[in-house]
Motif scaffolding. Structure first.
Motif, short mmCIF file in Angstrom:
data_model
loop_
_atom_site.label_atom_id
_atom_site.label_comp_id
_atom_site.label_asym_id
_atom_site.label_seq_id
_atom_site.Cartn_x
_atom_site.Cartn_y
_atom_site.Cartn_z
N ASN A 128 22.14 27.87 20.23
CA ASN A 128 23.19 28.34 19.91
C ASN A 128 23.30 29.68 20.76
OD1 ASN A 128 24.32 26.65 18.11
ND2 ASN A 128 23.25 27.63 16.50
N CYS A 129 22.71 29.67 22.04
CA CYS A 129 22.55 30.78 22.99
C CYS A 129 23.59 30.80 24.21
CB CYS A 129 21.15 31.02 23.24
SG CYS A 129 20.64 32.22 24.41
N LEU A 130 24.17 31.89 24.19
CA LEU A 130 25.08 32.07 25.38
C LEU A 130 24.38 32.93 26.38
CD1 LEU A 130 27.93 31.75 26.61
CD2 LEU A 130 28.59 33.71 25.25
N ARG A 131 24.29 32.64 27.61
CA ARG A 131 23.40 33.69 28.36
C ARG A 131 24.54 34.05 29.65
NH1 ARG A 131 19.48 29.10 27.99
NH2 ARG A 131 18.05 29.93 26.70
N LEU A 132 24.86 35.39 29.67
CA LEU A 132 25.84 36.12 30.58
C LEU A 132 25.09 36.76 31.77
CD1 LEU A 132 27.95 37.47 27.58
CD2 LEU A 132 28.35 35.27 28.85
N PRO A 133 25.83 36.39 32.77
CA PRO A 133 25.25 37.32 34.04
C PRO A 133 25.90 38.85 33.89
CG PRO A 133 27.42 36.15 34.56
CD PRO A 133 27.00 35.90 33.09
N VAL A 134 24.80 39.75 34.70
CA VAL A 134 25.11 41.03 34.66
C VAL A 134 25.86 41.17 36.17
CG1 VAL A 134 24.03 43.22 34.56
CG2 VAL A 134 23.00 41.56 33.09
N LEU A 135 27.07 41.53 35.72
CA LEU A 135 27.88 41.69 37.19
C LEU A 135 28.32 43.25 37.28
CD1 LEU A 135 30.09 38.34 37.18
CD2 LEU A 135 27.85 38.94 38.45
N LYS A 136 28.73 43.65 38.44
CA LYS A 136 29.19 45.22 38.49
C LYS A 136 30.45 45.21 37.86
CE LYS A 136 25.74 45.96 42.15
NZ LYS A 136 25.46 46.48 43.24
N LYS A 137 31.34 44.33 38.32
CA LYS A 137 32.85 44.62 38.24
C LYS A 137 33.31 43.62 36.80
CE LYS A 137 34.01 45.39 42.95
NZ LYS A 137 34.80 44.69 43.80
#
Length: 158
Positions: A128-137
């Motif tokens: 149950n893990c959501l991995r999100l990108p680290v984006l600038k905008k």
């Protein structure tokens, strides 16, 4: 099977003893919440409370807020948005009556430079893990979230 029938009979007889069975038969709608789980509607607020956010030193508060901004955007833009996010992250189309185990979480991906295709959110439904990108905008983040949610098969669910 026979043992199950005996337990059911005893349960029914016990319910008759105090007149509960008759009350259930007369007012079934009043007793329905006691015997059946009816999931509450999924909203951004519900999902915000559901997910454990795992922060690290690399996540700036503004980027952390991107996730909540997207939650609110998908809640208001589409009625199915929160459901799509839940299915994407956990594989479930409703919050189970006893909750999730393990609790759904959000991790942030800090891999730089971004490789082809690595800017999209990913999920591991086993944990149950959501991995999100680290984006600038914020706009870029929102676009990648919407793309991922709309282009996921969802375990064959409609």
């Amino acid at each position: 099977m026979y043992l199950l029938m005996i337990y059911f009979y005893r349960f029914r007889e016990g319910m008759k003893t105090l007149g509960v069975l008759d009350a259930i038969r007369m007012h079934p709608d009043a007793f329905r919440p006691l015997f059946f789980h009816e999931p509450s509607p999924l909203t951004a607020d519900v999902l915000e409370q559901l997910f454990e956010i795992r922060l690290s030193a690399e996540v700036l508060p503004a980027r952390f807020n991107f996730f909540f901004g997207v939650l609110w955007c998908i809640s208001f833009s589409e009625q199915e948005g929160p459901l799509q996010l839940l299915v994407f992250a956990t594989g479930a189309n409703a919050i189970p009556p006893l909750g999730f185990s393990p609790q759904p979480s959000v991790d942030f991906l800090h891999e730089l430079p971004l490789r082809q295709g690595r800017h999209l959110p990913t999920a591991n439904t086993c944990i149950n893990c959501l991995r999100l990108p680290v984006l600038k905008k914020f706009e870029d983040f929102k676009e990648t979230m919407e793309f991922a949610l709309k282009n996921t098969q969802g375990f064959g669910q409609d």
